[in-house]
Design a protein around this motif. Structure first.
Motif, PDB file in Angstrom:
ATOM      1  N   ASP A 286       3.265  10.301   4.557  1.00  0.00           N
ATOM      2  CA  ASP A 286       3.643   9.558   5.749  1.00  0.00           C
ATOM      3  C   ASP A 286       4.301  10.427   6.827  1.00  0.00           C
ATOM      4  OD1 ASP A 286       5.927   9.880   4.194  1.00  0.00           O
ATOM      5  OD2 ASP A 286       6.579   7.807   4.379  1.00  0.00           O
ATOM      6  N   ASP A 287       4.290  11.740   6.633  1.00  0.00           N
ATOM      7  CA  ASP A 287       4.742  12.634   7.693  1.00  0.00           C
ATOM      8  C   ASP A 287       3.715  12.615   8.823  1.00  0.00           C
ATOM      9  OD1 ASP A 287       6.943  13.337   6.198  1.00  0.00           O
ATOM     10  OD2 ASP A 287       6.120  15.265   5.540  1.00  0.00           O
ATOM     11  N   GLU A 288       4.177  12.697  10.032  1.00  0.00           N
ATOM     12  CA  GLU A 288       3.308  12.641  11.217  1.00  0.00           C
ATOM     13  C   GLU A 288       2.085  13.555  11.086  1.00  0.00           C
ATOM     14  OE1 GLU A 288       2.453  11.388  15.207  1.00  0.00           O
ATOM     15  OE2 GLU A 288       4.342  10.897  14.232  1.00  0.00           O
ATOM     16  N   ALA A 289       2.289  14.771  10.621  1.00  0.00           N
ATOM     17  CA  ALA A 289       1.197  15.750  10.531  1.00  0.00           C
ATOM     18  C   ALA A 289       0.155  15.372   9.488  1.00  0.00           C
ATOM     19  CB  ALA A 289       1.771  17.123  10.211  1.00  0.00           C
ATOM     20  N   ASN A 290       0.488  14.470   8.572  1.00  0.00           N
ATOM     21  CA  ASN A 290      -0.415  14.130   7.474  1.00  0.00           C
ATOM     22  C   ASN A 290      -1.045  12.746   7.611  1.00  0.00           C
ATOM     23  OD1 ASN A 290       0.347  16.599   6.404  1.00  0.00           O
ATOM     24  ND2 ASN A 290       1.978  15.708   5.202  1.00  0.00           N
ATOM     25  N   LEU A 291      -0.711  12.012   8.636  1.00  0.00           N
ATOM     26  CA  LEU A 291      -1.212  10.640   8.771  1.00  0.00           C
ATOM     27  C   LEU A 291      -2.727  10.563   8.936  1.00  0.00           C
ATOM     28  CD1 LEU A 291       1.569   8.958  10.942  1.00  0.00           C
ATOM     29  CD2 LEU A 291       1.149   8.725   8.477  1.00  0.00           C
ATOM     30  N   SER A 292      -3.352  11.614   9.428  1.00  0.00           N
ATOM     31  CA  SER A 292      -4.806  11.574   9.633  1.00  0.00           C
ATOM     32  C   SER A 292      -5.578  11.433   8.323  1.00  0.00           C
ATOM     33  CB  SER A 292      -5.283  12.817  10.386  1.00  0.00           C
ATOM     34  OG  SER A 292      -5.074  13.979   9.604  1.00  0.00           O
ATOM     35  N   PHE A 293      -4.974  11.817   7.212  1.00  0.00           N
ATOM     36  CA  PHE A 293      -5.657  11.684   5.921  1.00  0.00           C
ATOM     37  C   PHE A 293      -4.855  10.869   4.909  1.00  0.00           C
ATOM     38  CE2 PHE A 293      -3.437  15.804   5.823  1.00  0.00           C
ATOM     39  CZ  PHE A 293      -2.668  15.664   4.682  1.00  0.00           C
ATOM     40  N   ALA A 294      -3.851  10.134   5.353  1.00  0.00           N
ATOM     41  CA  ALA A 294      -2.970   9.381   4.451  1.00  0.00           C
ATOM     42  C   ALA A 294      -3.726   8.361   3.604  1.00  0.00           C
ATOM     43  CB  ALA A 294      -1.871   8.688   5.243  1.00  0.00           C
ATOM     44  N   ASP A 295      -4.852   7.856   4.113  1.00  0.00           N
ATOM     45  CA  ASP A 295      -5.609   6.830   3.391  1.00  0.00           C
ATOM     46  C   ASP A 295      -6.687   7.401   2.470  1.00  0.00           C
ATOM     47  OD1 ASP A 295      -7.399   7.754   5.290  1.00  0.00           O
ATOM     48  OD2 ASP A 295      -7.976   5.747   5.983  1.00  0.00           O
ATOM     49  N   GLU A 296      -6.700   8.702   2.285  1.00  0.00           N
ATOM     50  CA  GLU A 296      -7.752   9.386   1.519  1.00  0.00           C
ATOM     51  C   GLU A 296      -7.978   8.779   0.133  1.00  0.00           C
ATOM     52  OE1 GLU A 296     -10.793  12.056   0.758  1.00  0.00           O
ATOM     53  OE2 GLU A 296      -9.748  11.774   2.649  1.00  0.00           O
ATOM     54  N   TYR A 297      -6.915   8.394  -0.562  1.00  0.00           N
ATOM     55  CA  TYR A 297      -7.037   7.917  -1.938  1.00  0.00           C
ATOM     56  C   TYR A 297      -6.848   6.405  -2.076  1.00  0.00           C
ATOM     57  CZ  TYR A 297      -6.189  12.928  -2.728  1.00  0.00           C
ATOM     58  OH  TYR A 297      -6.240  14.297  -2.699  1.00  0.00           O
ATOM     59  N   ASP A 298      -6.696   5.705  -0.961  1.00  0.00           N
ATOM     60  CA  ASP A 298      -6.376   4.277  -1.005  1.00  0.00           C
ATOM     61  C   ASP A 298      -7.324   3.470  -1.884  1.00  0.00           C
ATOM     62  OD1 ASP A 298      -4.313   4.851   0.734  1.00  0.00           O
ATOM     63  OD2 ASP A 298      -5.049   3.569   2.356  1.00  0.00           O
ATOM     64  N   SER A 299      -8.621   3.624  -1.692  1.00  0.00           N
ATOM     65  CA  SER A 299      -9.565   2.770  -2.426  1.00  0.00           C
ATOM     66  C   SER A 299      -9.464   2.994  -3.932  1.00  0.00           C
ATOM     67  CB  SER A 299     -10.991   2.996  -1.942  1.00  0.00           C
ATOM     68  OG  SER A 299     -11.401   4.333  -2.160  1.00  0.00           O
ATOM     69  N   TYR A 300      -9.218   4.217  -4.348  1.00  0.00           N
ATOM     70  CA  TYR A 300      -9.105   4.514  -5.778  1.00  0.00           C
ATOM     71  C   TYR A 300      -7.810   3.952  -6.359  1.00  0.00           C
ATOM     72  CZ  TYR A 300     -12.455   7.904  -4.012  1.00  0.00           C
ATOM     73  OH  TYR A 300     -13.503   8.498  -3.360  1.00  0.00           O
TER      74      TYR A 300
ATOM     75  N   MET B 103       0.812  -1.192   0.000  1.00  0.00           N
ATOM     76  CA  MET B 103       0.000   0.000   0.000  1.00  0.00           C
ATOM     77  C   MET B 103       0.858   1.259   0.000  1.00  0.00           C
ATOM     78  SD  MET B 103      -3.233   0.622  -0.047  1.00  0.00           S
ATOM     79  CE  MET B 103      -3.162   2.095  -0.973  1.00  0.00           C
ATOM     80  N   SER B 104       1.988   1.193   0.688  1.00  0.00           N
ATOM     81  CA  SER B 104       2.834   2.394   0.746  1.00  0.00           C
ATOM     82  C   SER B 104       3.335   2.783  -0.638  1.00  0.00           C
ATOM     83  CB  SER B 104       3.985   2.208   1.725  1.00  0.00           C
ATOM     84  OG  SER B 104       4.847   1.189   1.303  1.00  0.00           O
ATOM     85  N   LYS B 105       3.609   1.817  -1.495  1.00  0.00           N
ATOM     86  CA  LYS B 105       4.038   2.123  -2.863  1.00  0.00           C
ATOM     87  C   LYS B 105       2.935   2.860  -3.618  1.00  0.00           C
ATOM     88  CE  LYS B 105       8.103   0.219  -3.419  1.00  0.00           C
ATOM     89  NZ  LYS B 105       9.243   0.839  -4.046  1.00  0.00           N
ATOM     90  N   LEU B 106       1.700   2.377  -3.484  1.00  0.00           N
ATOM     91  CA  LEU B 106       0.583   3.043  -4.146  1.00  0.00           C
ATOM     92  C   LEU B 106       0.369   4.439  -3.579  1.00  0.00           C
ATOM     93  CD1 LEU B 106      -2.040   0.174  -4.561  1.00  0.00           C
ATOM     94  CD2 LEU B 106      -0.699   1.300  -6.347  1.00  0.00           C
ATOM     95  N   ARG B 107       0.533   4.581  -2.275  1.00  0.00           N
ATOM     96  CA  ARG B 107       0.401   5.921  -1.686  1.00  0.00           C
ATOM     97  C   ARG B 107       1.496   6.848  -2.187  1.00  0.00           C
ATOM     98  NH1 ARG B 107      -1.234   4.844   4.657  1.00  0.00           N
ATOM     99  NH2 ARG B 107      -3.388   4.219   4.237  1.00  0.00           N
TER     100      ARG B 107
ATOM    101  N   GLU C 236     -12.615  10.151 -13.992  1.00  0.00           N
ATOM    102  CA  GLU C 236     -14.016  10.188 -13.552  1.00  0.00           C
ATOM    103  C   GLU C 236     -14.111  10.317 -12.032  1.00  0.00           C
ATOM    104  OE1 GLU C 236     -18.004   7.382 -13.428  1.00  0.00           O
ATOM    105  OE2 GLU C 236     -16.483   6.974 -14.955  1.00  0.00           O
ATOM    106  N   ILE C 237     -13.272   9.599 -11.306  1.00  0.00           N
ATOM    107  CA  ILE C 237     -13.263   9.709  -9.846  1.00  0.00           C
ATOM    108  C   ILE C 237     -13.022  11.160  -9.445  1.00  0.00           C
ATOM    109  CG2 ILE C 237     -11.924   9.129  -7.770  1.00  0.00           C
ATOM    110  CD1 ILE C 237     -13.848   6.905  -8.694  1.00  0.00           C
ATOM    111  N   GLU C 238     -12.017  11.757 -10.049  1.00  0.00           N
ATOM    112  CA  GLU C 238     -11.663  13.137  -9.697  1.00  0.00           C
ATOM    113  C   GLU C 238     -12.739  14.136 -10.107  1.00  0.00           C
ATOM    114  OE1 GLU C 238      -8.344  16.540 -10.768  1.00  0.00           O
ATOM    115  OE2 GLU C 238      -7.782  14.434 -10.983  1.00  0.00           O
TER     116      GLU C 238
END
Length: 111
Positions: free
Chosen positions: A28-42, A1-5, A65-67
């Motif tokens: 993956d910066d500490e300040a951004n982890l709260s939304f790191a998974d925002e695009y995972d499903s896409y 998953m980290s590669k895709l992120r 189309e997603i965007e």
């Protein structure tokens, strides 16, 4: 998953959450982890489609189309080129297409 992120956040980021002016850094910066998974499903859906043999053009259209429609970002001149960059990067990254061996290694020795 980290590669895709890594790919999604550096090449796509349609919402602009990591805009260098407002929120610099990486997903993956500490300040951004709260939304790191925002695009995972896409990103997972795009990679899965490519793995199943869906044409790159169809996957690009899916990301556009997603965007533009699902996220409601509207028409954007850069949407297609960013989606193409994501698809190209997914296809080029061999570690996305392999499983680690018992020691967690990827590549030829893991096959």
């Amino acid at each position: 998953m980290s590669k895709l992120r890594d790919i999604g956040w550096s090449l796509w980021d349609p919402i602009g959450l990591l805009d260098p002016e407002s929120r610099p850094g990486r997903w993956d910066d500490e300040a951004n982890l709260s939304f790191a998974d925002e695009y995972d499903s896409y990103l997972v859906a795009a990679a899965s489609q490519l793995r199943r043999g869906t044409s790159p053009d169809e996957v690009v259209a899916f990301l556009v189309e997603i965007e533009t429609e699902h996220m409601g970002m509207g028409d954007n001149q850069s949407a297609r080129s960013r989606a193409e960059a994501v698809v190209d990067a997914i296809l080029a990254d061999e570690t996305i297409w392999t499983w680690p061996d018992a020691q967690g290694r990827f590549g030829q020795e893991a096959r």
